[in-house]
Design a protein around this motif. Structure first.
Motif, PDB file in Angstrom:
ATOM      1  N   SER A  72       0.820  -1.216   0.000  1.00 39.34           N
ATOM      2  CA  SER A  72       0.000   0.000   0.000  1.00 39.34           C
ATOM      3  C   SER A  72       0.851   1.262   0.000  1.00 39.34           C
ATOM      4  CB  SER A  72      -0.942   0.007   1.209  1.00 39.34           C
ATOM      5  OG  SER A  72      -0.246   0.305   2.413  1.00 39.34           O
ATOM      6  N   HIS A  73       2.101   1.151   0.464  1.00 40.37           N
ATOM      7  CA  HIS A  73       3.017   2.290   0.425  1.00 40.37           C
ATOM      8  C   HIS A  73       3.722   2.411  -0.925  1.00 40.37           C
ATOM      9  CE1 HIS A  73       2.357   3.174   4.557  1.00 40.37           C
ATOM     10  NE2 HIS A  73       2.985   2.115   5.027  1.00 40.37           N
ATOM     11  N   LEU A  74       4.019   1.296  -1.544  1.00 36.30           N
ATOM     12  CA  LEU A  74       4.820   1.309  -2.768  1.00 36.30           C
ATOM     13  C   LEU A  74       3.990   1.429  -4.044  1.00 36.30           C
ATOM     14  CD1 LEU A  74       7.403  -1.522  -1.944  1.00 36.30           C
ATOM     15  CD2 LEU A  74       7.625   0.935  -1.542  1.00 36.30           C
ATOM     16  N   ASP A  75       2.882   0.724  -4.109  1.00 38.42           N
ATOM     17  CA  ASP A  75       2.156   0.602  -5.375  1.00 38.42           C
ATOM     18  C   ASP A  75       1.511   1.893  -5.875  1.00 38.42           C
ATOM     19  OD1 ASP A  75       2.945  -2.000  -5.349  1.00 38.42           O
ATOM     20  OD2 ASP A  75       0.994  -2.839  -4.800  1.00 38.42           O
ATOM     21  N   PRO A  76       0.813   2.677  -5.020  1.00 38.58           N
ATOM     22  CA  PRO A  76       0.128   3.865  -5.555  1.00 38.58           C
ATOM     23  C   PRO A  76       1.066   4.853  -6.242  1.00 38.58           C
ATOM     24  CG  PRO A  76      -0.686   3.349  -3.366  1.00 38.58           C
ATOM     25  CD  PRO A  76       0.523   2.489  -3.587  1.00 38.58           C
ATOM     26  N   GLY A  77       2.268   5.047  -5.687  1.00 38.69           N
ATOM     27  CA  GLY A  77       3.215   5.994  -6.259  1.00 38.69           C
ATOM     28  C   GLY A  77       4.210   5.368  -7.209  1.00 38.69           C
ATOM     29  N   LYS A  78       3.972   4.082  -7.556  1.00 44.07           N
ATOM     30  CA  LYS A  78       4.870   3.357  -8.464  1.00 44.07           C
ATOM     31  C   LYS A  78       6.327   3.435  -7.992  1.00 44.07           C
ATOM     32  CE  LYS A  78       1.965   3.809 -12.591  1.00 44.07           C
ATOM     33  NZ  LYS A  78       0.789   4.338 -11.876  1.00 44.07           N
ATOM     34  N   ILE A  79       6.515   3.265  -6.687  1.00 45.73           N
ATOM     35  CA  ILE A  79       7.861   3.268  -6.115  1.00 45.73           C
ATOM     36  C   ILE A  79       8.484   1.906  -6.384  1.00 45.73           C
ATOM     37  CG2 ILE A  79       9.213   3.488  -4.001  1.00 45.73           C
ATOM     38  CD1 ILE A  79       6.937   5.261  -2.910  1.00 45.73           C
ATOM     39  N   THR A 170      -0.083   8.758  -4.778  1.00 40.44           N
ATOM     40  CA  THR A 170       0.313   8.566  -6.170  1.00 40.44           C
ATOM     41  C   THR A 170       1.545   9.393  -6.531  1.00 40.44           C
ATOM     42  OG1 THR A 170      -1.332  10.240  -6.776  1.00 40.44           O
ATOM     43  CG2 THR A 170      -1.973   7.936  -7.013  1.00 40.44           C
ATOM     44  N   LEU A 171       1.904  10.358  -5.695  1.00 42.00           N
ATOM     45  CA  LEU A 171       3.105  11.158  -5.932  1.00 42.00           C
ATOM     46  C   LEU A 171       4.342  10.555  -5.269  1.00 42.00           C
ATOM     47  CD1 LEU A 171       1.658  14.776  -5.697  1.00 42.00           C
ATOM     48  CD2 LEU A 171       2.353  13.533  -7.735  1.00 42.00           C
ATOM     49  N   GLY A 172       4.215   9.349  -4.760  1.00 41.91           N
ATOM     50  CA  GLY A 172       5.371   8.579  -4.313  1.00 41.91           C
ATOM     51  C   GLY A 172       6.192   9.233  -3.219  1.00 41.91           C
ATOM     52  N   ILE A 173       7.502   9.332  -3.460  1.00 44.54           N
ATOM     53  CA  ILE A 173       8.432   9.854  -2.466  1.00 44.54           C
ATOM     54  C   ILE A 173       8.075  11.281  -2.064  1.00 44.54           C
ATOM     55  CG2 ILE A 173      10.838  10.510  -2.054  1.00 44.54           C
ATOM     56  CD1 ILE A 173      10.343   7.522  -1.906  1.00 44.54           C
ATOM     57  N   ILE A 174       7.527  12.058  -2.995  1.00 39.94           N
ATOM     58  CA  ILE A 174       7.129  13.431  -2.664  1.00 39.94           C
ATOM     59  C   ILE A 174       6.104  13.419  -1.534  1.00 39.94           C
ATOM     60  CG2 ILE A 174       6.090  15.566  -3.522  1.00 39.94           C
ATOM     61  CD1 ILE A 174       7.048  14.841  -6.297  1.00 39.94           C
TER      62      ILE A 174
END
Length: 282
Positions: A72-79, A170-174
């Motif tokens: 759930s942490h990685l997938d939305p932001g395509k990390i 969805t903005l990942g690391i940001i």
């Protein structure tokens, strides 16, 4: 603390005051460390549903829940993180692998409780056995591009109503960085003699100037100061490129800020001025 995390073979002892990560894979290592710890800190208690074998059920539930939270942490932001991790707790170890085939998580039970009851009571006993006495430090991430993130998204730092508006995952690391900073209306602080204030509609200002017009060095200093001030005590701060945009004089200032943090500081850097700590080559 009683945790050790191994990322792609590099052993990282959580509880060491300062850890320096260097090498070509330093960002991969530090970010996989961050998400490994973040997921662990968010694991709920696993009382679950009554089962004839509470120990096996707890292990299975833990593996499924940990994988679900991490995804759930990685997938939305395509990390995209590739590698292997192991987190060694007091009585169990979590191991995982992320590659092109997805995510796999397994739990090894280093100790097992004895005389466990059956049914729901047994699930409570097993859960208490594994969770009691372990520390789950909260991590925070200060990325190397903090100046650009701060300048572009400073309006989202301001507390709007009962919770910060934030930005989507969805903005990942940001989003990991921006959503970790929550500033109330009326907030102000001093950074090297200059005053940071909030305009309710416009966001952050420095000496009356919108933050997006501030030079990169000052933006980096503000981003570092806000993040370090808000980092949880006795947590883990993953700090990338603290030297970015800084003069030698201000590097010394930041080094003083870092030294004051009460917790584990993981510094990703190639600058020798920040390299006084346990060095890990990644």
């Amino acid at each position: 603390m009683t945790l050790t995390v191994v990322i792609n073979g590099a052993e990282i002892p959580i509880g060491t005051d300062k850890i320096i990560i260097k090498g070509k894979k330093r960002y991969l290592t530090s970010r996989l460390l961050y998400f490994t710890l973040k997921t662990f800190s968010q694991m709920p208690r696993l009382y679950g549903v009554a089962d004839s074998d509470p120990v096996k059920a707890w292990k299975r539930n833990f593996e499924q829940k940990y994988a679900s939270i991490l995804s759930s942490h990685l997938d939305p932001g395509k990390i995209r993180l590739k590698g292997e991790f192991t987190l060694l707790a007091k009585r169990f170890a979590i191991s995982g692998k992320i590659d092109g085939n997805g995510l796999k998580v397994t739990v090894d039970l280093l100790e097992k409780p004895s005389n466990v009851s059956t049914g729901l009571r047994g699930m409570v006993e097993v859960d208490s056995f594994y969770f009691t006495g372990i520390e789950r430090p909260k991590p925070s991430l200060i990325p190397g591009s903090k100046d650009g993130f701060l300048g572009g998204f400073h309006r989202f730092l301001v507390l709007q109503t009962e919770s910060a508006s934030g930005i989507p995952k969805t903005l990942g690391i940001i989003s990991e960085y921006i959503n970790s900073i929550v500033l109330p209306q009326g907030f102000s602080t001093n950074v090297l003699g200059r005053v940071v204030t909030i305009d309710e509609k416009e966001g952050l200002f420095l000496d009356g100037e919108p933050l997006y017009n501030v030079d990169p060095e000052m933006l980096s200093l503000i981003g570092l100061k806000l993040s370090l001030d808000m980092a949880p005590e006795n947590g883990v701060v993953v700090l990338e490129d603290p030297e970015a945009h800084l003069s030698d004089e201000n590097k010394d200032v930041v080094k003083e800020w870092i030294d004051k943090y009460k917790g584990t500081m993981v510094i990703v850097t190639c600058d020798n001025i920040f390299s006084n700590g346990k060095v890990i080559e990644a």
